[in-house]
Design a protein around this motif. Sequence first.
Motif, PDB file in Angstrom:
ATOM      1  N   GLU A   1       4.224  -4.681  -4.276  1.00  0.00           N
ATOM      2  CA  GLU A   1       4.378  -3.302  -3.827  1.00  0.00           C
ATOM      3  C   GLU A   1       3.638  -2.321  -4.730  1.00  0.00           C
ATOM      4  OE1 GLU A   1       7.891  -4.148  -6.560  1.00  0.00           O
ATOM      5  OE2 GLU A   1       6.706  -5.214  -5.062  1.00  0.00           O
TER       6      GLU A   1
ATOM      7  N   TYR B   1       3.889   3.031   4.416  1.00  0.00           N
ATOM      8  CA  TYR B   1       4.906   2.517   3.490  1.00  0.00           C
ATOM      9  C   TYR B   1       5.809   3.612   2.921  1.00  0.00           C
ATOM     10  CZ  TYR B   1       1.609  -1.363   3.689  1.00  0.00           C
ATOM     11  OH  TYR B   1       0.782  -2.362   4.136  1.00  0.00           O
TER      12      TYR B   1
ATOM     13  N   ILE C   1       4.561  -5.547   2.550  1.00  0.00           N
ATOM     14  CA  ILE C   1       3.244  -5.751   1.951  1.00  0.00           C
ATOM     15  C   ILE C   1       2.832  -7.220   2.089  1.00  0.00           C
ATOM     16  CG2 ILE C   1       2.011  -5.870  -0.262  1.00  0.00           C
ATOM     17  CD1 ILE C   1       2.075  -3.061   0.483  1.00  0.00           C
TER      18      ILE C   1
END
Length: 882
Positions: A223, A313, A325
Amino acid sequence: MSTSDTPSTYEPRAVEDKWYRYWEESGFFHTTADAESEPFCIVMPPPNVTGQLHMGHALDNTLQDILIRWRRMQGYNALWVPGTDHAGIATQAKVEEQLAREGLSRYDLGREEFLRRVWAWKEQYGHRITTQLRRLGASCDWQRERFTMDAGCSEAVQEVFIRLYEQGLIYRDYYITNWCPKCQTTISDIEVEYLDQPGHFYYVKYHFKDSDDYLVIATTRPETMLGDVAVAVHPEDDRYRRLLGKILVLPLVGREMPLIADEYVDPSFGTGAVKITPAHDPNDFEVGRRHALPQVKVIDQEGKMSSEAGVKYQGLDRYECRKKIVRDLEAGGFLLKIEDLTHGVGHCYRCNTVIEPTLSRQWFVKMKPLAEPAIRAAVEGRVQFIPERFTKIYLNWMENIRDWCISRQLWWGHRIPVWYCRDCDEVIASKKPVKKCPKCKGAVLEQDPDVLDTWFSSALWPFSTLGWPKKTVDLAYYYPTSVLVTGRDIIFFWVARMIFSGLAFMNEVPFREVFIHGMILDALGRKMSKSLGNGVDPIDVIESHGADSLRFMLVTGTAPGNDLRFHFERLEGARNFANKLWNAARFVLMNLSGFQPGEEPLNYNLADRWIISRYQNTVRDVTGYLEAYELGEAARVLYEFIWSEFCDWYIELAKPRLYGQGNPEDRYTARYVLASVLKGTLELLHPFMPFITEEIWQHLPGRGKTIMRASWPVFQEECLNPAAETEMAVLMEVTRAIRHIRSEFNLPAGRRIEVLLVAPEENTKALLEREMEYVQVLTNAGITAFPALEDKPDQAAHAVARGVEIFVPLKGLIDIDKETARLKKELAAVEKDLVRTKGKLASPGFLAKAPAEVVDKERSKEEELSVQQAAIKERIEMLEAF
């Protein structure tokens, strides 16, 4: 304390509250500076105001109390300063939980009202732990109790901040710090606990711009790749040298970024190429500064993805984002493989939330200039760690210290004394509220909203509690303090910070010695914790066994710096010891009725000379061990002297004279020795077991106001009597051997037996003949001593002790056939148990799965059964030989 109205079992609850109240109300804990006496000072590591007494507190404060009571009895001006810590994060969390139950947050109340609620909570609950410390017997000077946010400590905090700021040692910077998304504040590096957790290595393709070629980057946190701004390799890594300066394209995002060289990269780890995310990794942050890279912050303060993570996101929880992801990388053909791994993950030490390294503007203390004098103090021995091995740990941390982030995004705590002018951006540090900007004369000023790290105020504890920054009499007299007693877990949190603070503001170390103890673990060697449910509440133990038993259990069997396992069996042993002392004292006091000690007797017998000599050895050894901080060894010496030598031997040997066998002078001598040895022994034991010793001591003839103000026994070498100890050792060994024969052959203690002793050595034979009465009384035996025997007696049990052969004729005492049959039956049972135990220990499954504590127990059992087996076989062989 007469036997008619005193219970045969010691009842702590009837004693402890009474004596503690008497001590505190009488002012026995209080002291003032006195130039005529030598100071001894300890400052209590302040427990959190939110806290309840746990076993770590109990151990720590028991050790401190032992030292303070001992030094007080030695005549030192002994001061133990108590207090509590405001515990910023923990206390604020408690009150916020309380508000949440009311459907409110601190923001609903506002800062001023919220702080009023916290102070109210502190007044209601903050005395809980100090009340519990009283239950433990802590002899602190409660008249001097301090709080890290009281007026005096607050003044000291502000003074230190301003001085460091003016010296350029406090600065504000935009920096990467450890952020707790739950507590909503930064925490320092040493407040991060690293816990091993299962995770994954994700191998991701980073393509070069306008090329099908790519580098493989391994990451545990995909991430954060949304914030990548470069890829780095080691400058001497031949695999990548030709590629340096080329442009890579960040997967999923499309951001162009350079391939750079930096010595931070370990070419042997992973692929030798690492992603650089300056906003979310402290090492990457430093790389970014060296290469002037941008900082892209993609995770916000709540642990959610920020707008810079992209629309796709934004708003996702960091772990939800990780899953997305990974799916997107896989779908785009960027994910090469995933490997399982176990790795250390940083958690907040308060709430156990995984911390998030993040960029924010914070206040820092520049540590190198402060650390250097603190390093020298330890190297030169001006501060000594006990055990010495902790000096190396301390020095290693200090030599590699990073700047200390001291700001916390909380409301409860010492607010940073800095104001910002909104008209000209001037920054003003001041102990008093600033109403007008000194630069532009503007009146629009705001105080920094953050508070200081709790450890900032704790670092000043040894001198702020004595009155600094004022030049008080106490500060001049008691500083530097004598010793700090603390656990090994806060050497970095607290000990190091006190040392550099003391040197910076007092020009002297805060204490001469640091006595480090270990942690209290459960019986299986695990750390006590709520999650494991293996904690033991000291107050529950005090309720059930008494404070003295808890204290004695905690101190025995422990050595400086080593961890201690909590066993309830050891607690039972400590309570049994208290009962043994109690009943011995009841017996002695019953026989001291009307006794007033006068002149020292002149007719000491062997037992008197022996116990006086052993007592003097005990005085010397206990004092020596206390001087060396071997408190466990000091307690062991006392236990062995009291249980065995005084209770089991001397009292028994004194009974004939107490019961009128002999002349009045003999009875006076026995009473005199019993009274003086018991009194001195209670005084030696008092620091360890203060309540029971006070209760007994108060019933002795010639007592004073309190045992805690009695003089510590002084070793008198002239009272040692090695000859008496040697002679008594012979008599005791012979007695033990005869008792052992009684036990082995089931001869009841009340049944008189005949014993033949053969002592070829003339001095030993003379001793046995001269002091035969001792052995006869203790074994209920008729005894005859010979230099030699032509024929050994038939059907006699045999033993040897100190060169003396011992024969106990068994004819007429036992049925040899029945006894042999009984022993064979007992042997069969022991051997069956031994086979079962050996089988367990031979099983690979048992050894692999059973906890180490259980395996050790089985090994001990095997050893004990083997010893029993050999002893029974020996007795059977002896009987069959008859």
